[in-house]
Design an enzyme around this catalytic site. Sequence first.
Site, short mmCIF file in Angstrom:
data_model
loop_
_atom_site.label_atom_id
_atom_site.label_comp_id
_atom_site.label_asym_id
_atom_site.label_seq_id
_atom_site.Cartn_x
_atom_site.Cartn_y
_atom_site.Cartn_z
N SER A 33 0.80 -1.11 -0.06
CA SER A 33 -0.05 -0.08 0.11
C SER A 33 0.85 1.12 -0.05
O SER A 33 0.41 2.38 -0.21
CB SER A 33 -0.77 0.16 1.16
OG SER A 33 -0.19 0.04 2.30
N HIS A 34 1.96 0.99 0.20
CA HIS A 34 3.31 2.22 0.28
C HIS A 34 4.30 2.22 -0.27
O HIS A 34 5.38 2.91 -0.22
CB HIS A 34 3.29 2.89 1.93
CG HIS A 34 2.06 3.44 2.46
ND1 HIS A 34 0.97 2.33 3.04
CD2 HIS A 34 1.33 4.76 2.57
CE1 HIS A 34 0.02 3.32 3.52
NE2 HIS A 34 0.19 4.62 2.99
N ARG A 63 2.49 3.66 -5.01
CA ARG A 63 2.07 5.12 -4.48
C ARG A 63 2.91 6.21 -5.40
O ARG A 63 2.71 7.41 -5.26
CB ARG A 63 2.74 5.43 -3.17
CG ARG A 63 1.88 4.99 -1.91
CD ARG A 63 0.63 5.56 -1.82
NE ARG A 63 -0.21 5.18 -0.83
CZ ARG A 63 -1.39 5.54 -0.62
NH1 ARG A 63 -1.87 6.57 -1.26
NH2 ARG A 63 -2.27 5.01 0.41
N HIS A 74 3.32 13.01 4.65
CA HIS A 74 3.70 11.66 4.69
C HIS A 74 2.84 10.64 3.92
O HIS A 74 1.66 10.56 4.14
CB HIS A 74 3.69 11.27 6.25
CG HIS A 74 4.66 10.01 6.59
ND1 HIS A 74 4.69 8.83 5.92
CD2 HIS A 74 5.71 10.12 7.53
CE1 HIS A 74 5.40 8.15 6.39
NE2 HIS A 74 6.38 8.68 7.43
N LEU A 87 5.41 3.84 8.00
CA LEU A 87 6.30 4.50 9.15
C LEU A 87 7.38 3.74 9.59
O LEU A 87 8.14 4.26 10.40
CB LEU A 87 5.33 4.88 10.31
CG LEU A 87 4.81 6.18 10.27
CD1 LEU A 87 3.52 6.36 8.91
CD2 LEU A 87 3.80 6.45 11.43
N ASP A 93 -4.76 0.34 0.66
CA ASP A 93 -5.07 -1.03 0.41
C ASP A 93 -6.71 -1.04 -0.21
O ASP A 93 -6.99 -1.96 -0.96
CB ASP A 93 -5.14 -1.92 1.73
CG ASP A 93 -3.85 -2.32 1.89
OD1 ASP A 93 -3.17 -2.87 0.92
OD2 ASP A 93 -3.36 -2.82 3.13
N ARG A 111 10.34 -10.91 10.99
CA ARG A 111 10.46 -11.32 9.52
C ARG A 111 11.15 -10.34 8.54
O ARG A 111 12.08 -10.60 8.23
CB ARG A 111 9.01 -11.38 9.06
CG ARG A 111 8.96 -12.03 7.54
CD ARG A 111 7.38 -11.90 6.86
NE ARG A 111 6.58 -10.43 7.24
CZ ARG A 111 6.67 -9.51 6.53
NH1 ARG A 111 7.56 -9.48 5.12
NH2 ARG A 111 6.10 -8.27 6.59
#
Length: 339
Positions: free
Chosen positions: A50-51, A55, A123, A127, A191, A311
């Site tokens: 999603s980022h 984007r 932003h 993050l 998303d 992970r």
Amino acid sequence: MPPNANDVRLSIDALTGLLARIFRRNGCSDRVADILAANCAGAEAAGSFSHGIFRIDGYVSTLRSGWVDGAAEPRVLVEAPAYLAVEAANGFAQPAFLAAREAFVERVRENGIAFLAIRDSHHFGALWPDVTPLAEEGLIAISLVNSFACSIPAGATKPLFGTNPFAFAAPIEGDAPLVFDFATTSMANGDVQIAAREGRQVPPGTGVDRNGAPTCDPAAILDGGSLVPFGGHKGSAISMMIELMVAGMTGGRFSFEVDWSGHPGAQTPRTGQIFIGIDPARSGGEGFAARSAEFVRRLSEAGLAAYPGARRGRSRGGADVVIPRAAHDRLEDHAAGRI
Ligand code: NDP
Ligand code: PYC
């Protein structure tokens, strides 16, 4: 394993370089281009789609609209021994944070805790790349961002909150930091956009349509509808706190104050960001590092295969990124100025 004919495999460095060319071509200074490219490529590589490269069209249109200044020079202000502020001057938040980072870390170590308030910033990324390196240096870090009004507070009828992500990172002795980072809505807006693009439904409880009726149609959520906070009144209260901590504390805009209607194509919320840093070496009693290692050992014994952040932290750096060929070609077109 080689990618199939519809995919392109490239190293993270190659993807970062390609994205930096796009940012530079669209008005970012070299410094800002490199910072945003690293954030976006890192998100793509980690599966934070999603980022990630999804984007880039939004970054380009927002830069071209003149809504954000890709070459802004942030100004760092010392408000109190443990309180720094950054005037981001309508630039992106990550370069504003990095301009203050060294002084912030110094103050966290000197005082045991420090606060960093960034205002007038945009932003448009994940993050966790902001907070993870702080935990890798042994600090506990929290970062909060607000966005634009697209989430209805629990019990209310109109959108007021943003998707307001919350990130937390803590060092774990001998292992990757524990890091969580998520929107405080049922789903990140990014998303929902990806689901709409791919023609997928979203889970029940994600949002409502323009009439306030619950819907699983992402297009209806995006077209006049709204997301809702995760976890009913609990997530709603956290999102409310983020509005107060980020906009109220920094002097940046509340999500409901973001008005980009004068800049067609603008997509990056012009708000703020805060960081709280804590030096756990200052805690009394038993050392935090040893306690944290024991804590994750118990998590594992309780059946958790991997704590959040493990992970990504354990597989850091090496792996290539595989992206659809059409998406890669579009990035090359952006970088060459063909679109
Ligand atoms: P997710 O709902 O995907 O949650 C991601 C977080 O939860 C990660 O820390 C992940 O750890 C952890 N996690 C996921 N599944 C599990 C599980 N089963 N057990 C334990 N932990 C789990 O995140 P969102 O979709 O809400 O947000 C995605 C990104 O979007 C974030 O990086 C956020 O910062 C960004 N965002 C940015 C906004 C902005 O204004 N800039 C606005 C909204 C979101 P791990 O990765 O280690 O699995
Ligand atoms: O995905 O919710 C989101 C988002 C909002 C602003 C940047 N990302």
